[in-house]
Design an enzyme around this catalytic site. Structure first.
Site, PDB file in Angstrom:
ATOM      1  N   GLU A  44       7.801 -32.517 -45.195  1.00 37.34           N
ATOM      2  CA  GLU A  44       6.848 -31.478 -45.579  1.00 37.34           C
ATOM      3  C   GLU A  44       6.752 -30.419 -44.479  1.00 37.34           C
ATOM      4  O   GLU A  44       6.668 -30.743 -43.288  1.00 37.34           O
ATOM      5  CB  GLU A  44       5.481 -32.120 -45.830  1.00 37.34           C
ATOM      6  CG  GLU A  44       4.442 -31.200 -46.414  1.00 37.34           C
ATOM      7  CD  GLU A  44       3.160 -31.931 -46.806  1.00 37.34           C
ATOM      8  OE1 GLU A  44       2.285 -31.305 -47.432  1.00 37.34           O
ATOM      9  OE2 GLU A  44       3.039 -33.135 -46.486  1.00 37.34           O
ATOM     10  N   LYS A 113       2.433 -26.834 -53.516  1.00 35.23           N
ATOM     11  CA  LYS A 113       1.719 -28.110 -53.568  1.00 35.23           C
ATOM     12  C   LYS A 113       0.474 -27.968 -54.429  1.00 35.23           C
ATOM     13  O   LYS A 113      -0.256 -26.977 -54.338  1.00 35.23           O
ATOM     14  CB  LYS A 113       1.339 -28.549 -52.151  1.00 35.23           C
ATOM     15  CG  LYS A 113       0.836 -29.980 -52.034  1.00 35.23           C
ATOM     16  CD  LYS A 113       0.695 -30.384 -50.577  1.00 35.23           C
ATOM     17  CE  LYS A 113       0.303 -31.843 -50.425  1.00 35.23           C
ATOM     18  NZ  LYS A 113       0.228 -32.257 -49.003  1.00 35.23           N
ATOM     19  N   CYS A 174       3.906 -35.249 -51.124  1.00 35.37           N
ATOM     20  CA  CYS A 174       3.037 -36.111 -50.327  1.00 35.37           C
ATOM     21  C   CYS A 174       1.803 -36.602 -51.065  1.00 35.37           C
ATOM     22  O   CYS A 174       1.853 -37.578 -51.804  1.00 35.37           O
ATOM     23  CB  CYS A 174       2.646 -35.383 -49.033  1.00 35.37           C
ATOM     24  SG  CYS A 174       1.918 -36.496 -47.789  1.00 35.37           S
ATOM     25  N   SER A 374      -6.565 -50.755 -13.138  1.00 33.18           N
ATOM     26  CA  SER A 374      -7.810 -51.313 -12.627  1.00 33.18           C
ATOM     27  C   SER A 374      -7.776 -52.814 -12.500  1.00 33.18           C
ATOM     28  O   SER A 374      -8.696 -53.411 -11.941  1.00 33.18           O
ATOM     29  CB  SER A 374      -8.952 -50.921 -13.562  1.00 33.18           C
ATOM     30  OG  SER A 374      -8.789 -51.579 -14.808  1.00 33.18           O
TER      31      SER A 374
END
Length: 767
Positions: A44, A113, A174, A374
């Site tokens: 896309e 789209k 999509c 740490s």
């Protein structure tokens, strides 16, 4: 038989990298053609990159997209093959997210789209207009630069399908695969009629090949949903389905995870990798169109097809079978269903952020990463992900990935050395991964040793230092100005003094850390700087258990057996002790503590790193206050007033199940009622919402995570998303005591029976 070869691909596109994006598109087309493909589909918005965000509103983005399309139209690669290419364009002054179908130097169809992704990470309606004229087309006037190349003035624009001499191709973009219906209900014959998804409508009208171009980001188990939808779609309607997806980091916080695929009649025939450092990956399959036609002989499908409304067909004078027609007597090419490769959640945590970190590092053109170790599990998890990245780089180099090798040579200063190959993860880590233990008088020998041992196991360049001089200098400034000398609580100080002294250490780590990140390469005789890595998990971000503008050094952990304070933090006491609002990127910012522990347990065996066990066995502590006379030391969970397991549950209910205080209390009475009384649950819920509210402002300064996770299966703890205000659109100034809501909780808690005191009640730990 009627054999056609089709191709789909996944590309490492980069927002606004028009030159690089064009090169990758052309390379994918060339690979597809070399394998005999006559149809190629890409991701896309592949020309500008999907993650351009508000750049989509700029005319330049549209202009440059057309310029790249002209290059593709004129290229030799794009001749003799039908290409489905993604770009934004403007039609009647509206911006559309489009697929442009081209063939032999001509534009065949522009398909906009129709349904937009507009929740969670996506804001498509901010940038694009959905095309709501279903089964309708208009004429789109082409720019002059395109007219001069194609000889066309206008092309069809809208919801149509493409017909060749031997088949019909339909486009689905999509989100349209995920929607429950392709169009809004319409009145037909006086009755409301519902429509299927686009592939259903197109399939009923004779479309045999479906293309789906996507920019789908990685979330835990999201790939399962994609595969299920594609299988269901092609099983129900029949057809060949080409799914293409973007891959990698294209300039934002998301990681697009590829996994392109080709399906036929409910079977997955081919799959691309989900996590890869390769810039271009193409998947091709030769399939028999007659298999689609045979699948569609069911009577109900035929009846519905005969009643289907037709799509406009745009014709191409070509055949996808290469002009060979139906082949009779030829041995059929066997295409077997593949067993789809799913990664475990632990593998996804190891691979997704690692791939994102590699893209971020190479595209930022810096020389490596800097991480404060740490001795705690959070910074340990971040370091382990970097180790995973180095392993992926070594594997890619072994496989001869030229781009990976070139990027590695540049960032290590070996650009002129044509023999250097980063095939040893530890050797490569020593060049690009720098760690530092920034201790104070409150730090323990155990955490210092764990940090050093972990850095050695990974191969990173490690620095060990004490900051007491810097901390004393800042305290001295305050004392000189005010005449007051603040003390820790164990030395008789107030809560305000205790908190301020802890925050001094936290914020000074940021200053010292950034200095080392900028100058360590110089100190080693190299050039450039380092990106600073954060290591705060999603739970602490939600709770606000962090120091604003503090250096991100993750959770320190105490050795097993050391005493903990039995002092429970009073309800409503605000704490601001921990990471992390100051770093460049935070690879674990979307992962819960519980998930991190499972990941570390997996990596201990998978990466052969026994040192990781000591991080799992230790107790979380910030190590910012002195040990008292009773040998009681700081505990994260005690200071937060909740366990990490409880915090994961709060996060799931608040974000995913959209619970306010009252509804969260109701749900937890059901979940925890056999272990805790209603009054105990009420206190926990009120404590969570109060601390969440007073610390919500910190979400405006969180370091962006590299990836968003959603856990949707039972293998890991809870459904989690990052809670920073760029994604979680809630206010940051709250009426923190929630007077009305808390009063209702208290009233209900008094009325409910206490199931925890009943015989057989489960007294197990809440999780």
């Amino acid at each position: 038989m009627h054999l056609v070869t089709v191709a789909t691909c996944q590309l490492h596109q980069w927002s606004l990298d028009f030159t690089g994006n064009c090169e990758r598109i052309l390379k994918s087309i060339a690979i597809a053609k070399s394998r005999g493909a006559t149809l190629r589909v890409g991701p896309e918005l592949e020309i500008p990159g999907y993650g351009c965000l508000d750049h989509f509103l700029e005319g330049d983005t549209i202009l440059h997209s057309w310029e790249v399309l002209v290059q593709i139209l004129q290229s030799e690669e794009a001749r003799g093959i039908v290409c489905d290419i993604g770009m934004p364009l403007t039609h009647k002054n509206n911006h559309y997210n489009c697929r442009v179908i081209i063939h032999n130097g001509k534009i065949v169809l522009i398909r906009p789209k129709m349904w937009m992704a507009n929740d969670g990470n996506y804001r498509e309606l901010r940038h694009f207009t959905p095309w709501d004229k279903h089964r309708q087309t208009e004429q789109h006037s082409l720019p002059g630069m395109v007219r001069r190349v194609t000889g066309q003035t206008h092309v069809p624009f809208g919801d149509a399908v493409v017909a060749t001499e031997d088949t019909v191709i339909g486009v689905e973009l999509c989100e349209e695969l995920f929607t429950p219906a392709s169009v809004l209900p319409v009145v037909a014959g006086g009755q409301w009629a519902d429509r299927g998804r686009p592939h259903i409508d197109m399939g009923l009208d004779g479309v045999e090949i479906f293309t789906n171009s996507s920019a789908s980001h990685h979330e835990l188990r999201k790939l399962n949903r994609r595969v299920d939808l594609i299988r269901e779609a092609t099983q129900k309607i029949g057809g060949i389905y080409l799914y293409s997806n973007q891959q990698g980091c294209d300039g934002d916080r998301l990681y697009y995870d590829g996994a392109c695929m080709i399906a036929l009649n409910g079977r997955i025939l081919a799959q691309g990798s989900q996590f890869s450092l390769s810039d271009v990956e193409v998947v091709t399959v030769t399939v028999d169109l007659e298999a689609v036609r045979a699948h569609r002989t069911g009577s109900s499908r035929r009846m519905q097809s005969a009643q289907a409304e037709p799509y406009t067909r745009v014709w191409i004078d070509t055949r996808l079978d290469g002009g060979q027609g139906i082949r009779v007597g030829e041995e059929e090419t066997k295409v077997k269903e593949v067993e789809f490769r799913y990664h475990t959640p632990e593998e996804e945590i190891a691979l997704g952020p690692a791939c994102w970190l590699w893209d971020y590092l190479r595209r930022s053109r810096t020389q490596g990463y800097f991480l404060p170790l740490s001795g705690g599990i959070d910074s340990c998890a971040t370091a382990t992900i970097v180790h995973s990245m180095c392993r992926l780089v070594a594997q890619a180099a072994e496989a001869g990935e030229e781009q990976v090798i070139a990027d590695a040579r540049r960032m290590t200063g070996e650009l002129e050395n044509s023999t250097y190959l980063p095939t040893d993860p530890r050797e490569f880590a020593n060049r690009i991964f720098h760690t530092c233990y920034m201790g104070t008088e409150n730090s323990s020998p155990e955490t210092r040793k764990r940090a050093k041992d972990l850095a050695e196991a990974i191969g990173g360049y490690h620095v060990d230092l004490n900051m007491d001089t810097a901390v004393s200098a800042v305290k001295g400034i305050f004392s000189f100005v005010t005449g007051k000398s603040p003390q820790f609580k164990v030395h008789g100080g107030s809560n305000a003094e205790n908190l301020a002294l802890q925050n001094i250490q936290a914020r000074l780590r940021m200053v010292v850390g950034y200095m080392f990140a900028q100058l360590l390469p110089w100190a080693r005789g190299k050039v450039g700087g380092l990106l600073v890595l954060g290591s705060a998990n999603v739970d602490e971000s939600l709770r606000g258990y962090l120091t604003k503008y503090e250096w991100v050094d993750g959770s320190r952990t105490l050795a097993p057996g050391r005493a903990l304070s039995c002092d429970i933090v009073p309800l409503y006491k605000p704490l601001n002790l921990r990471s992390c609002s100051s770093a460049d990127v935070n690879p674990i910012g979307g992962i819960s503590k519980t998930d991190l522990k499972r990941f570390i347990a997996w990596a201990e065996t998978e990466f052969d790193m026994p040192i990781l066990r000591s991080f799992l066995d230790a107790i979380p502590s910030a190590e910012l206050i002195p040990i008292g006379a009773d040998n009681a030391v700081q505990s994260d969970e005690v200071e937060m007033g909740m366990t990490y397991d409880e915090l994961s549950v709060f996060g799931r209910l608040r974000k995913v199940e959209k619970c306010g205080p009252y509804s969260m209390f109701g749900k937890l009475v059901q979940e925890w009622g056999s272990m805790l009384s209603p009054m105990e649950i009420a206190e926990k819920v009120k404590h969570f919402f109060f601390t969440y509210a007073i610390n919500r402002h910190k979400m405006t300064t969180l370091t962006p995570p590299s990836i968003w996770y959603v856990e949707q299966c039972s293998q890991l703890s809870a459904l989690t998303r990052l809670h920073d205000n760029r994604f979680d659109l809630r206010p940051f100034l709250y009426p923190s005591r929630f007077a009305h809501q808390f009063a209702k909780i208290d009233s209900l808690a008094k009325e409910l029976p206490n199931r925890a005191t009943q015989p057989g009640a489960d007294k197990a730990k809440v999780d």
